[in-house]
Design an enzyme around this catalytic site. Structure first.
Site, short mmCIF file in Angstrom:
data_model
loop_
_atom_site.label_atom_id
_atom_site.label_comp_id
_atom_site.label_asym_id
_atom_site.label_seq_id
_atom_site.Cartn_x
_atom_site.Cartn_y
_atom_site.Cartn_z
CG ASP A 1 45.08 20.43 15.53
OD1 ASP A 1 44.90 19.70 16.51
OD2 ASP A 1 44.56 21.55 15.38
N1 URA Z 1 45.86 24.79 18.75
C1 URA Z 1 45.30 24.30 17.63
O1 URA Z 1 44.22 24.71 17.24
N2 URA Z 1 45.94 23.33 16.97
C2 URA Z 1 47.17 22.87 17.34
O2 URA Z 1 47.73 22.00 16.68
C3 URA Z 1 47.75 23.40 18.50
C4 URA Z 1 47.08 24.37 19.19
#
Ligand code: URA
Length: 240
Positions: free
Chosen positions: A101
């Protein structure tokens, strides 16, 4: 790249490829290739055709320490992408294996070896990922048990078992590490929401046997070392 794509670059016809394969005359590190679709890398493996080594372009692999604020994409009309962190002459055909993310930090593997990236993300290969997590509430042994059993998201989606290791727990702030082999959208954040806490900081520390070194500063990237190339080779062998 796929073996057949490499052979096509050598101007070998499809018919000839099939003949050579059937006769066991395509050797990858001394072993007869089994499928034309298998994933190979001339930089890491010796590929021989009727006794002669095939010369091809080696693939590139980088480990990036992704900072928060960058989207995991090759292009974005508004936001900075992880490829903006890579020097112009290194980034041709590069893409990231999996996504983090925008607000997540940590290890991202970048490569121009498309089939390998696909393989590492395929559920069949159960590639482990470990995240360091900070949340806004307490964590308990019940949560460890819930992760081990398989978290059920608030929308009913069932996750595979994951390992939760609590580093510290307090009423408004806890730290933990989670290891899992799935890659659902926002998986870690949703798993913690399912046990009643919100992720306030997330960093991937391990992926597919690669580790984020403490001395790789945020925003920096480095090539793989010899040991890590052996890991890639093992994945290539598994693709047989
Ligand atoms: N899980 C998440 O919630 N975000 C990420 O960036 C990676 C795994």
């Amino acid at each position: 790249m796929r073996l057949d794509h490499l052979l096509a670059e050598q101007n070998i016809s499809r018919k000839r490829m099939k003949q050579l394969l059937q006769r066991g005359q395509i050797l990858v590190d001394g072993r007869a290739a089994r499928r034309l679709s298998q994933n190979v890398d001339c930089g890491l493996q010796t590929i021989c055709l009727e006794g002669k080594a095939v010369q091809g372009q080696p693939h590139r692999y980088w480990i990036l320490h992704k900072p928060a604020g960058y989207v995991t994409a090759n292009r974005d009309t508004e936001k900075a992408t992880v490829l903006d962190l890579i020097e112009e002459d290194c980034k041709e055909q590069l893409y990231s294996v999996g996504r983090l993310d925008r607000d997540t930090e940590g290890l991202l593997l970048l490569t121009d070896n498309g089939p390998l990236g696909f393989q590492l993300l395929h559920p069949q290969y159960h590639v482990d990922k470990t995240y360091y997590v900070e949340v806004n509430g307490p964590l308990s042994p019940d949560d460890v048990a819930a992760f081990a059993k398989g978290i059920v998201f608030l929308d009913g989606t069932v996750c595979q078992p994951a390992q939760l290791m609590i580093h510290s727990s307090a009423p408004f702030f806890s730290r933990a590490a989670v290891t899992l082999s799935e890659g659902k959208f926002h998986q870690i954040k949703k798993m913690f929401l399912a046990v009643g806490v919100k992720v306030i900081y997330l960093k991937r520390t391990h992926f597919a046997g690669f580790r984020l070194d403490t001395d790789l500063a945020k925003g920096n990237y480095r090539p793989l070392n010899q040991e890590e190339f052996q890991t890639i080779k093992r994945f290539l062998e598994e693709s047989w």
